[in-house]
Design a protein around this motif. Structure first.
Motif, short mmCIF file in Angstrom:
data_model
loop_
_atom_site.label_atom_id
_atom_site.label_comp_id
_atom_site.label_asym_id
_atom_site.label_seq_id
_atom_site.Cartn_x
_atom_site.Cartn_y
_atom_site.Cartn_z
N ILE A 156 73.92 99.72 34.24
CA ILE A 156 73.09 99.26 35.34
C ILE A 156 71.95 98.44 34.73
N PRO A 157 71.89 97.12 34.95
CA PRO A 157 70.78 96.34 34.40
C PRO A 157 69.47 96.73 35.06
N LEU A 158 68.44 96.94 34.25
CA LEU A 158 67.14 97.38 34.76
C LEU A 158 66.10 96.27 34.76
N VAL A 159 65.84 95.69 33.59
CA VAL A 159 64.79 94.67 33.47
C VAL A 159 65.20 93.59 32.48
N LYS A 160 64.58 92.43 32.62
CA LYS A 160 64.63 91.40 31.60
C LYS A 160 63.44 91.62 30.66
N ASP A 161 63.71 91.63 29.36
CA ASP A 161 62.67 91.84 28.37
C ASP A 161 62.55 90.58 27.51
N PRO A 162 61.59 89.70 27.81
CA PRO A 162 61.52 88.40 27.12
C PRO A 162 61.10 88.51 25.66
N TYR A 163 61.65 87.61 24.85
CA TYR A 163 61.25 87.50 23.45
C TYR A 163 60.01 86.62 23.32
N TYR A 164 59.13 86.99 22.37
CA TYR A 164 57.94 86.19 22.06
C TYR A 164 57.91 85.88 20.57
N VAL A 165 57.37 84.72 20.25
CA VAL A 165 57.08 84.38 18.86
C VAL A 165 55.70 84.97 18.54
N ILE A 166 55.59 85.70 17.43
CA ILE A 166 54.28 86.20 17.02
C ILE A 166 53.88 85.52 15.72
N LEU A 167 52.60 85.17 15.65
CA LEU A 167 52.07 84.31 14.58
C LEU A 167 50.80 84.93 13.99
N PRO A 168 50.54 84.68 12.69
CA PRO A 168 49.23 85.02 12.15
C PRO A 168 48.14 84.25 12.91
N LYS A 169 46.96 84.81 13.03
CA LYS A 169 45.93 84.21 13.88
C LYS A 169 45.48 82.82 13.43
N ASP A 170 45.70 82.50 12.15
CA ASP A 170 45.28 81.19 11.65
C ASP A 170 46.44 80.20 11.56
N HIS A 171 47.59 80.52 12.18
CA HIS A 171 48.76 79.66 12.09
C HIS A 171 48.57 78.43 13.00
N PRO A 172 48.97 77.23 12.55
CA PRO A 172 48.81 76.01 13.36
C PRO A 172 49.49 76.09 14.74
N LEU A 173 50.60 76.84 14.86
CA LEU A 173 51.31 76.92 16.14
C LEU A 173 50.55 77.72 17.19
N CYS A 174 49.45 78.37 16.78
CA CYS A 174 48.64 79.11 17.75
C CYS A 174 48.04 78.18 18.80
N ASP A 175 47.93 76.90 18.50
CA ASP A 175 47.37 75.94 19.44
C ASP A 175 48.38 75.52 20.51
N CYS A 176 49.65 75.84 20.31
CA CYS A 176 50.68 75.45 21.27
C CYS A 176 50.66 76.40 22.47
N GLU A 177 50.91 75.85 23.67
CA GLU A 177 50.96 76.69 24.86
C GLU A 177 52.23 77.54 24.87
N THR A 178 53.35 76.93 24.54
CA THR A 178 54.62 77.63 24.36
C THR A 178 55.28 77.12 23.09
N ILE A 179 56.31 77.85 22.63
CA ILE A 179 57.00 77.50 21.39
C ILE A 179 58.42 77.06 21.69
N THR A 180 58.79 75.88 21.19
CA THR A 180 60.17 75.40 21.31
C THR A 180 60.86 75.54 19.96
N LEU A 181 62.18 75.41 19.93
CA LEU A 181 62.91 75.55 18.68
C LEU A 181 62.47 74.53 17.62
N PRO A 182 62.22 73.25 17.98
CA PRO A 182 61.75 72.31 16.95
C PRO A 182 60.46 72.75 16.28
N HIS A 183 59.58 73.48 17.00
CA HIS A 183 58.35 73.99 16.39
C HIS A 183 58.64 74.91 15.21
N LEU A 184 59.78 75.60 15.26
CA LEU A 184 60.06 76.64 14.29
C LEU A 184 60.75 76.15 13.03
N LYS A 185 61.10 74.90 12.99
CA LYS A 185 61.82 74.36 11.84
C LYS A 185 61.00 74.53 10.56
#
Length: 297
Positions: A156-185
């Motif tokens: 019985i499906p209950l909930v969707k549990d979304p994945y998040y990217v977690i970053l060190p607080k000084d990482h440049p990607l912290c300025d992005c609103e959302t993360i796309t796959l090209p960001h992670l290259k």
């Protein structure tokens, strides 16, 4: 004769919807469809018309329905006499993944015990569904709440549990609103042993990131700590992140969204004890009232 098939048939006829009937009886839609097909094969007749708007009785189904209804009513009386409607004692053995054990189970168990104080609750937590499959086969647990399954059980499906990217607080990607796959290259990924799901692995391959090697077991909490220490970035589900707090890192949603499904699972082809039926209904109602991203009917 399996009376559970007749109960499902009657419920489907009454609701006009096999999915709703399945959910009310703690079956997956696939399992319910198989049960009806098996019943039709055993009787040698077609019982239900299936359409986009639900199900309806065939001519043969209309003849069978009154007798099936009477059978299910008598079966319900037997269960009441046996005490299912007023359980005074019994046990329920539950298997859960660790994030569910941390986030949901304390409150769920407290509320269940208030309602059914003489039912003994036994909780087993595991890092993945592979362990729970072994528990099911060895009759260690009666049901499970997990993010993975081999599709051979009633889910019985209950909930969707979304994945998040977690970053060190000084990482440049912290300025992005959302993360796309090209960001992670080219980024270094820290993936815990229990978190290397198909979805995460697929993202890693598409993003052409570098996987930080580790031997043996790496827990979710250890992976989070390594991200906080600046060793790399990780991708983890929201339930996992909520289990360990949000200090020391920045979390960003993926675009497009990627998620896992949390299921309530009971073994296929096994008659459920009254305590399991009652806990199944209780757990689904609890999730509706307390969880996020609910998808249960």
């Amino acid at each position: 004769m399996d009376v559970n098939k007749y109960i499902l048939f009657v419920k489907a006829a009454e609701t006009g919807n096999l999915s709703k009937a399945a959910a009310q009886l703690s079956y997956s839609q696939t399992a319910a469809s198989h049960m009806i097909s098996s019943m039709e094969e055993e009787l040698g007749i077609k019982l239900l018309y299936r359409g986009r708007n639900g199900v309806s009785l065939t001519e043969e189904g209309e003849r069978i329905y009154p007798v099936a209804k009477e059978l299910t009513e008598k079966e319900e009386i037997i269960r009441q006499l046996a005490g299912e409607e007023n359980i005074q004692h019994g046990k329920i053995r539950i298997g859960v993944i660790t994030s569910v054990a941390v986030r949901w189970m304390p409150q769920m168990i407290i509320e269940f015990r208030k309602k059914y104080p003489q039912v003994d609750v036994f909780l087993n937590d595991a890092i993945n569904y592979e362990i729970m499959k072994d528990w099911f086969s060895k009759d260690v647990i009666d049901c499970a709440i997990s993010a993975e399954s081999n599709k051979k059980e009633n889910e019985i499906p209950l909930v969707k549990d979304p994945y998040y990217v977690i970053l060190p607080k000084d990482h440049p990607l912290c300025d992005c609103e959302t993360i796309t796959l090209p960001h992670l290259k080219g980024e270094t990924f820290i993936i815990p042993s229990e978190g290397t799901s198909y979805s995460v692995g697929k993202m890693l391959r598409q993003a052409k990131g570098n996987l930080m090697e580790h031997s043996g077991f790496l827990s979710d909490q250890a992976a989070i700590s390594m991200v906080c220490g600046g060793c790399g970035i990780s991708i983890l589900p929201k339930l996992v992140l909520d289990s360990y707090g949000s200090g020391g890192y920045v979390s960003k949603a993926l675009d497009p969204e990627v998620y896992r499904i949390i299921y309530f699972i009971v073994p296929s082809g096994k008659t459920l004890r009254p305590t399991v039926r009652i806990f199944s209904a209780f757990a689904r109602e609890w999730v509706k009232e307390n969880a996020e991203n609910v998808i249960i009917n």
